[in-house]
Design a protein around this motif. Structure first.
Motif, PDB file in Angstrom:
ATOM      1  N   MET A  62       0.828  -1.206   0.000  1.00  0.00           N
ATOM      2  CA  MET A  62       0.000   0.000   0.000  1.00  0.00           C
ATOM      3  C   MET A  62       0.865   1.260   0.000  1.00  0.00           C
ATOM      4  SD  MET A  62      -2.906   1.233  -0.277  1.00  0.00           S
ATOM      5  CE  MET A  62      -4.277   0.153   0.075  1.00  0.00           C
ATOM      6  N   ASN A 108      11.674   3.256   4.698  1.00  0.00           N
ATOM      7  CA  ASN A 108      11.087   1.961   5.051  1.00  0.00           C
ATOM      8  C   ASN A 108      12.075   1.213   5.922  1.00  0.00           C
ATOM      9  OD1 ASN A 108       8.817   0.113   4.660  1.00  0.00           O
ATOM     10  ND2 ASN A 108      10.329  -1.245   3.723  1.00  0.00           N
ATOM     11  N   ARG A 109      11.543   0.444   6.894  1.00  0.00           N
ATOM     12  CA  ARG A 109      12.425  -0.328   7.780  1.00  0.00           C
ATOM     13  C   ARG A 109      13.370  -1.194   6.954  1.00  0.00           C
ATOM     14  NH1 ARG A 109       9.564  -4.684  11.580  1.00  0.00           N
ATOM     15  NH2 ARG A 109       9.010  -5.424   9.492  1.00  0.00           N
ATOM     16  N   THR A 110      12.841  -1.864   5.949  1.00  0.00           N
ATOM     17  CA  THR A 110      13.683  -2.649   5.041  1.00  0.00           C
ATOM     18  C   THR A 110      13.960  -1.775   3.824  1.00  0.00           C
ATOM     19  OG1 THR A 110      12.476  -4.591   5.785  1.00  0.00           O
ATOM     20  CG2 THR A 110      13.822  -4.861   3.810  1.00  0.00           C
ATOM     21  N   LYS A 142      13.250  -2.290  -0.125  1.00  0.00           N
ATOM     22  CA  LYS A 142      11.934  -2.164  -0.780  1.00  0.00           C
ATOM     23  C   LYS A 142      11.751  -0.823  -1.476  1.00  0.00           C
ATOM     24  CE  LYS A 142       9.162  -5.370   1.905  1.00  0.00           C
ATOM     25  NZ  LYS A 142       8.112  -5.461   2.927  1.00  0.00           N
ATOM     26  N   LEU A 173       1.919   1.908   7.661  1.00  0.00           N
ATOM     27  CA  LEU A 173       2.643   0.739   8.185  1.00  0.00           C
ATOM     28  C   LEU A 173       1.641  -0.378   8.467  1.00  0.00           C
ATOM     29  CD1 LEU A 173       4.995   2.593  10.696  1.00  0.00           C
ATOM     30  CD2 LEU A 173       5.521   1.838   8.370  1.00  0.00           C
ATOM     31  N   LEU A 174       2.157  -1.452   9.048  1.00  0.00           N
ATOM     32  CA  LEU A 174       1.301  -2.616   9.300  1.00  0.00           C
ATOM     33  C   LEU A 174       0.191  -2.318  10.303  1.00  0.00           C
ATOM     34  CD1 LEU A 174       0.880  -5.668   8.860  1.00  0.00           C
ATOM     35  CD2 LEU A 174       2.398  -6.039  10.810  1.00  0.00           C
ATOM     36  N   SER A 180      -3.679   0.947   9.136  1.00  0.00           N
ATOM     37  CA  SER A 180      -4.847   0.318   9.778  1.00  0.00           C
ATOM     38  C   SER A 180      -4.727   0.444  11.289  1.00  0.00           C
ATOM     39  CB  SER A 180      -4.857  -1.181   9.478  1.00  0.00           C
ATOM     40  OG  SER A 180      -5.829  -1.505   8.558  1.00  0.00           O
TER      41      SER A 180
HETATM   42  N1  FVH Z   1      -2.898  -3.979   1.108  1.00  0.00           N
HETATM   43  C1  FVH Z   1      -4.193  -3.767   1.177  1.00  0.00           C
HETATM   44  O1  FVH Z   1      -4.933  -4.236   0.386  1.00  0.00           O
HETATM   45  C2  FVH Z   1      -4.800  -2.868   2.225  1.00  0.00           C
HETATM   46  C3  FVH Z   1      -6.136  -2.351   2.008  1.00  0.00           C
HETATM   47  C4  FVH Z   1      -6.668  -1.370   2.986  1.00  0.00           C
HETATM   48  C5  FVH Z   1      -5.724  -0.851   4.024  1.00  0.00           C
HETATM   49  N2  FVH Z   1      -4.490  -1.497   4.165  1.00  0.00           N
HETATM   50  C6  FVH Z   1      -3.676  -1.118   5.277  1.00  0.00           C
HETATM   51  O2  FVH Z   1      -2.509  -0.455   4.850  1.00  0.00           O
HETATM   52  C7  FVH Z   1      -1.428  -0.778   5.731  1.00  0.00           C
HETATM   53  C8  FVH Z   1      -0.228  -1.299   4.985  1.00  0.00           C
HETATM   54  O3  FVH Z   1      -0.635  -2.304   4.131  1.00  0.00           O
HETATM   55  P1  FVH Z   1       0.408  -2.940   3.135  1.00  0.00           P
HETATM   56  O4  FVH Z   1      -0.398  -3.631   2.067  1.00  0.00           O
HETATM   57  O5  FVH Z   1       1.377  -1.955   2.673  1.00  0.00           O
HETATM   58  O6  FVH Z   1       1.104  -4.025   4.078  1.00  0.00           O
HETATM   59  P2  FVH Z   1       2.485  -4.757   3.916  1.00  0.00           P
HETATM   60  O7  FVH Z   1       2.801  -4.956   2.476  1.00  0.00           O
HETATM   61  O8  FVH Z   1       2.439  -5.948   4.789  1.00  0.00           O
HETATM   62  O9  FVH Z   1       3.552  -3.719   4.498  1.00  0.00           O
HETATM   63  C9  FVH Z   1       3.651  -3.448   5.882  1.00  0.00           C
HETATM   64  C10 FVH Z   1       4.567  -2.270   6.104  1.00  0.00           C
HETATM   65  O10 FVH Z   1       4.710  -2.025   7.508  1.00  0.00           O
HETATM   66  C11 FVH Z   1       6.111  -2.045   7.832  1.00  0.00           C
HETATM   67  N3  FVH Z   1       6.295  -2.486   9.202  1.00  0.00           N
HETATM   68  C12 FVH Z   1       5.728  -3.552   9.807  1.00  0.00           C
HETATM   69  N4  FVH Z   1       6.138  -3.625  11.079  1.00  0.00           N
HETATM   70  C13 FVH Z   1       6.989  -2.604  11.285  1.00  0.00           C
HETATM   71  C14 FVH Z   1       7.753  -2.131  12.393  1.00  0.00           C
HETATM   72  N5  FVH Z   1       7.678  -2.752  13.591  1.00  0.00           N
HETATM   73  N6  FVH Z   1       8.522  -1.051  12.260  1.00  0.00           N
HETATM   74  C15 FVH Z   1       8.596  -0.404  11.057  1.00  0.00           C
HETATM   75  N7  FVH Z   1       7.909  -0.793   9.954  1.00  0.00           N
HETATM   76  C16 FVH Z   1       7.118  -1.869  10.075  1.00  0.00           C
HETATM   77  C17 FVH Z   1       6.718  -2.966   6.817  1.00  0.00           C
HETATM   78  O11 FVH Z   1       8.110  -2.741   6.784  1.00  0.00           O
HETATM   79  P3  FVH Z   1       9.123  -3.869   6.213  1.00  0.00           P
HETATM   80  O12 FVH Z   1       8.579  -5.218   6.662  1.00  0.00           O
HETATM   81  O13 FVH Z   1       9.067  -3.743   4.713  1.00  0.00           O
HETATM   82  O14 FVH Z   1      10.414  -3.559   6.795  1.00  0.00           O
HETATM   83  C18 FVH Z   1       5.978  -2.515   5.552  1.00  0.00           C
HETATM   84  O15 FVH Z   1       6.499  -1.317   5.081  1.00  0.00           O
HETATM   85  C19 FVH Z   1      -1.947  -1.781   6.719  1.00  0.00           C
HETATM   86  O16 FVH Z   1      -2.247  -1.089   7.883  1.00  0.00           O
HETATM   87  C20 FVH Z   1      -3.184  -2.321   6.040  1.00  0.00           C
HETATM   88  O17 FVH Z   1      -4.115  -2.819   6.915  1.00  0.00           O
HETATM   89  C21 FVH Z   1      -3.908  -2.307   3.186  1.00  0.00           C
END
Ligand code: FVH
Length: 437
Positions: A17, A36-38, A41, A70-71, A99
Motif C-alpha cells: 500500500m 522503510n524499515r527494510t 523495498k 505501516l502494518l 490500519s
Molecule cells: N494492502 C491492502 O490491500 C490494504 C487495504 C486497505 C488498508 N491497508 C492497510 O494499509 C497498511 C499497509 O498495508 P500494506 O499492504 O502496505 O502491508 P504490507 O505490504 O504488509 O507492508 C507493511 C509495512 O509495515 C512495515 N512495518 C511492519 N512492522 C513494522 C515495524 N515494527 N517497524 C517499522 N515498519 C514496520 C513494513 O516494513 P518492512 O517489513 O518492509 O520492513 C511494511 O512497510 C496496513 O495497515 C493495512 O491494513 C492495506
C-alpha cells in the motif's frame, strides 16, 4: 505527468500500500521522500524518482507533509519512537493511513500534537491497485487545516476523498465498518464459490451470477438503510422468518458439500436469534436493531476480543446444530456437534443426571423421535458469555417446533458450560429447565 504539483511529500512505509501511495504522488509530479524499515523495498521507487531518507526523522524533516502507512498501531508507535522524530515533527502535517482501531487514535494524536505536528487520520477503502484513481474512496478526519492545505496531494492518492470531521477516530471507525462490509462480502463470495464448484458451476460462471446478485444486494442495502432511518420494519418483502427459512435450506445445501460455511452459519444464527427475540415477522433490517450493542452487550472494557470470539464460536456451533436438526439428522451425527464426551446433563423432570456421551446418545434417540423427522430448533445465546480459563458459561435458550402436524412448540432454558476439545467448543455440563426464554 505534466502538472504543477511541487510540494514535497514524505511516505513512511513501503509495503504494497505504501509503495502504491508513493507512486501515485510521483505520477502527479510531487517530489517524494521515502523511508522503510527494510530499505531494499525502496529500490523501484528510487528508480522512478523518489529520494531515500536515512531515518524516520530525516524523512519527516524533508517535507511539510508526511503520509504514514505501516502494518499497524504498534509499528507506528515504534517508528515514532525513533531517535530525532520528536524534533522533526514540529510544525509538520501528518497523515496516518495505517490500519488502526478507533481507540488508538487519541494515543497517536496526543503523541503527534505534543511534538507540535498537526494530525489527520485516513481510512483507505481499496486495494493497492486502485490507489491514484479519480474514483478511489479515502475518508479522512482530524485537523481540517491539514485536509484543506494538502488537498491536492490527498487527491493524488484517491480522488473520491471525504472529510468526516475533527475527531480522527471517526475516519478509522468508518474504515473498520466499511472494511468489514467489503471483506466480509468477499469472504462470502469465496465461501459460496467453493460450494458452486462442488455443484458443477465453474468459477467464471459463478462470478457472472454473483455480479447479477450484487444488484439485488445493493437494492436491499438501500432499502435497509431507509428502514433503519425511518423505523419501518414491516415484513412485507423480506421478513426474518422467511429469510431464515431460506437460509436453513441454504445451510443444508452448503453442509452437504462438506465445504466451510462459517459466514453462512453466522448469518443464519443471527436470524435465528432475531426470531427468538420475537421479530420473525419484521423485515431483516431489524437485525441492526437486535444486535445494537447498547441493547445487548456492553462492548469494550467488560468483554475482550477473546470472549467475543468464543461467543461467536458458540453461536456458530448452535447454528450448525439448528441446521442439522432441520435436515433430519441421526443422534450419532447430531450429538457430537455440540456435546463433549465428558458430558453431564441434568434438568427438570430428570430423576438422575445423564453422565457420559454413550448415555446421552441413548437418550437422544428417544428425544429425537418425539421431535419428528425435521424439527425446527433455534437457539439464543445470551450475552455476555462468561469466560474463565478454558471454560465458558453461557445461558442458552432453545425453541423447538416438532415436525408433526399440530404439534406445539416447546421452549427450554439451559445453563451450559463449554470447553474447547478435539471437536472445537463443546458443552461439558448442562442444566436445563422447561419454560419461556
Ligand atoms: N494492502 C491492502 O490491500 C490494504 C487495504 C486497505 C488498508 N491497508 C492497510 O494499509 C497498511 C499497509 O498495508 P500494506 O499492504 O502496505 O502491508 P504490507 O505490504 O504488509 O507492508 C507493511 C509495512 O509495515 C512495515 N512495518 C511492519 N512492522 C513494522 C515495524 N515494527 N517497524 C517499522 N515498519 C514496520 C513494513 O516494513 P518492512 O517489513 O518492509 O520492513 C511494511 O512497510 C496496513 O495497515 C493495512 O491494513 C492495506
Amino acid at each position: 505527468m505534466g502538472n504543477a504539483a511541487t510540494s514535497t511529500v514524505t511516505v513512511i512505509g513501503l509495503g504494497n500500500m505504501g509503495s502504491a501511495l508513493a507512486r501515485a504522488l510521483l505520477r502527479r509530479g510531487h517530489p517524494v521522500t521515502v523511508w522503510n524499515r527494510t530499505a531494499a523495498k525502496a529500490a523501484p521507487l528510487l528508480a522512478e524518482g523518489a529520494t531515500l531518507a536515512a531515518s524516520p526523522a530525516a524523512a519527516i524533516a524533508a517535507s511539510p507533509l508526511t503520509v504514514m502507512c505501516l502494518l499497524d498501531h504498534a509499528a507506528v508507535m515504534e517508528v515514532l519512537a525513533a531517535p530525532g522524530v520528536d524534533g522533526a515533527l514540529a510544525g509538520r502535517s501528518f497523515v496516518q493511513l495505517t490500519s488502526s482501531v478507533p481507540a488508538q487514535m487519541p494515543v497517536q494524536q496526543a503523541r503527534l500534537q505534543a511534538c507540535g505536528a498537526r494530525f489527520l487520520a485516513g481510512g483507505i477503502m481499496v486495494f493497492p491497485g486502485a490507489i491514484g484513481r479519480p474514483d478511489t474512496p479515502i475518508v479522512y478526519a482530524g485537523e481540517a487545516s491539514v485536509y484543506d492545505e494538502h488537498r491536492e496531494a490527498l487527491t493524488a492518492l484517491g480522488g473520491s476523498l471525504r472529510y468526516l470531521g475533527p475527531d480522527p477516530a471517526v475516519a478509522v471507525g468508518a474504515y473498520c465498518t466499511a472494511g468489514i462490509f467489503a471483506l466480509g462480502s468477499i469472504g462470502l463470495f469465496l465461501e459460496t464459490a467453493a460450494m458452486a464448484r462442488t455443484y458443477g458451476i465453474p468459477v467464471d460462471a459463478y462470478y457472472g451470477l454473483a455480479r447479477l446478485s450484487s444488484d439485488v444486494v445493493f437494492d436491499r442495502v438501500r432499502d435497509s438503510a431507509r428502514r433503519l432511518a425511518t423505523g419501518d420494519f414491516a415484513g412485507d418483502e423480506a421478513s426474518v422468518g422467511m429469510i431464515l427459512h431460506a437460509m436453513r435450506d441454504f445451510c443444508t445445501a452448503l453442509a452437504a458439500t462438506g465445504m466451510p460455511m462459517h459466514l453462512t452459519r453466522a448469518f443464519t444464527a443471527q436470524l435465528a436469534e432475531a426470531e427468538l427475540a420475537g421479530r420473525a415477522n419484521d423485515d431483516i433490517a431489524c437485525l441492526a436493531d437486535v444486535t445494537a450493542p447498547t441493547e445487548r452487550t456492553p462492548v469494550g472494557e467488560a468483554r475482550g476480543p477473546e470472549e467475543q470470539a468464543i461467543e461467536a464460536e458458540l453461536h456458530a456451533v448452535l447454528a450448525a446444530v439448528s441446521a442439522a436438526f432441520a435436515r433430519g439428522t441421526t443422534p450419532a451425527e447430531l450429538m457430537p456437534m455440540w456435546y463433549d464426551d465428558d458430558i453431564i446433563v441434568a434438568g427438570e423432570g430428570d430423576a438422575r443426571a445423564t453422565r457420559g456421551f454413550a448415555a446421552l446418545l441413548q437418550k437422544a434417540d428417544a428425544m429425537l423421535a418425539e421431535m419428528g423427522p425435521r424439527p425446527r430448533v433455534t437457539f439464543r445465546v445470551d450475552s455476555p458469555v462468561l469466560v474463565s480459563g478454558q471454560l465458558a458459561v453461557a445461558m442458552v435458550g432453545a425453541n423447538i417446533q416438532p415436525d408433526f402436524p399440530g404439534a406445539e412448540a416447546a421452549r427450554y432454558r439451559m445453563m451450559t458450560t463449554w470447553r474447547p476439545g478435539k471437536r472445537g467448543w463443546r458443552i461439558v455440563r448442562e442444566l436445563f429447565a422447561a419454560g419461556e426464554l
